[in-house]
Design a protein around this motif. Structure first.
Motif, PDB file in Angstrom:
ATOM      1  N   LYS A  12     -40.763  92.754 -20.759  1.00 47.80           N
ATOM      2  CA  LYS A  12     -41.720  91.782 -21.294  1.00 47.80           C
ATOM      3  C   LYS A  12     -41.269  91.264 -22.654  1.00 47.80           C
ATOM      4  O   LYS A  12     -41.395  90.080 -22.956  1.00 47.80           O
ATOM      5  N   VAL A  15     -38.116  88.917 -21.990  1.00 47.95           N
ATOM      6  CA  VAL A  15     -38.511  87.705 -21.269  1.00 47.95           C
ATOM      7  C   VAL A  15     -39.436  86.863 -22.144  1.00 47.95           C
ATOM      8  O   VAL A  15     -39.330  85.637 -22.181  1.00 47.95           O
ATOM      9  N   PHE A  63     -34.073  84.044 -13.201  1.00 51.53           N
ATOM     10  CA  PHE A  63     -35.400  84.652 -13.047  1.00 51.53           C
ATOM     11  C   PHE A  63     -35.605  85.174 -11.628  1.00 51.53           C
ATOM     12  O   PHE A  63     -36.218  86.217 -11.422  1.00 51.53           O
ATOM     13  N   VAL A  67     -36.630  88.873 -10.353  1.00 51.76           N
ATOM     14  CA  VAL A  67     -37.673  89.142  -9.355  1.00 51.76           C
ATOM     15  C   VAL A  67     -37.102  89.979  -8.216  1.00 51.76           C
ATOM     16  O   VAL A  67     -37.726  90.937  -7.764  1.00 51.76           O
ATOM     17  N   LEU A  97     -44.923  90.420 -12.628  1.00 54.01           N
ATOM     18  CA  LEU A  97     -44.120  89.686 -11.653  1.00 54.01           C
ATOM     19  C   LEU A  97     -44.807  88.392 -11.234  1.00 54.01           C
ATOM     20  O   LEU A  97     -44.221  87.314 -11.308  1.00 54.01           O
ATOM     21  N   ASP A 100     -46.407  86.279 -14.939  1.00 52.21           N
ATOM     22  CA  ASP A 100     -45.460  85.801 -15.939  1.00 52.21           C
ATOM     23  C   ASP A 100     -44.214  85.192 -15.296  1.00 52.21           C
ATOM     24  O   ASP A 100     -43.901  84.023 -15.514  1.00 52.21           O
ATOM     25  N   LEU A 101     -43.507  85.970 -14.513  1.00 52.03           N
ATOM     26  CA  LEU A 101     -42.241  85.477 -13.967  1.00 52.03           C
ATOM     27  C   LEU A 101     -42.433  84.335 -12.974  1.00 52.03           C
ATOM     28  O   LEU A 101     -41.813  83.279 -13.096  1.00 52.03           O
ATOM     29  N   ARG A 105     -43.114  80.935 -15.318  1.00 54.95           N
ATOM     30  CA  ARG A 105     -41.722  80.576 -15.596  1.00 54.95           C
ATOM     31  C   ARG A 105     -41.026  79.907 -14.408  1.00 54.95           C
ATOM     32  O   ARG A 105     -40.425  78.845 -14.546  1.00 54.95           O
TER      33      ARG A 105
END
Length: 172
Positions: A12, A15, A63, A67, A97, A100-101, A105
């Motif tokens: 975290k 990222v 990214f 994942v 996951l 945020d990702l 993003r």
């Protein structure tokens, strides 16, 4: 629990410090595999084209690799080792996951890529279908877990499902 908390805190942190540039699809298009102004006033130079490629393709790929690593390696280990110890199990990892990702993003960058490449790019379908391919890769990974069917995470997966449906419906 301590290993998961430390790992998640570290990921975290790194990222969170990353800027995620999003190419402005209202001003950029892809014509004959070259990025240019949407009004066709000019083709971008190599450096600018590289920056657009980074913003719309390369960062998303990185990214997606993160994942993939989380879903293929970290999640199974932590799920197996922690779920029986803590009631919330790996919830913080899964929330990171999805929220945020994926939602903050990956999806905005993919939408930008889709919008940039969906017009006038008859020469190369690879770009116009790239967003759908990235989404399908993530969905395939998630289908290998119980996360998409888990009531706890169903709402968090909605933006991903909507994007997949949108790009399936429009054919690119």
């Amino acid at each position: 629990g301590k290993v998961l908390d430390a790992l998640l805190s570290s990921v975290k942190y790194f990222v969170g410090r990353m800027d995620v540039p999003i190419a402005d699809a209202s001003k950029i298009t892809l014509t004959r595999n070259q990025f240019e102004m949407r009004d066709a006033s000019r083709v971008f130079d190599g450096e600018t084209a590289d920056a657009i490629s980074y913003a719309s393709v390369i960062q998303v790929k990185e990214f997606c690799i993160l994942v993939e690593n989380i879903l293929s390696h970290w999640y199974p280990i932590f799920d197996r080792e922690i779920c029986h110890q803590r009631q919330d199990g790996v919830a913080s990892l899964v929330e990171f996951l999805f929220e945020d990702l994926i939602s903050i993003r990956i999806l905005p960058a993919l939408q930008s890529l889709h919008d940039i490449s969906s017009e006038k790019n008859a020469n190369n379908k690879m770009y116009s279908e790239m967003s759908k391919l990235f989404i399908n890769d993530i969905l395939d990974l998630l289908n290998g877990t119980d996360l998409l069917e888990n009531d706890k995470y169903m709402l968090m997966a909605t933006p991903l499902r909507v994007a997949a449906k949108q790009w399936d419906d429009c054919g690119s």
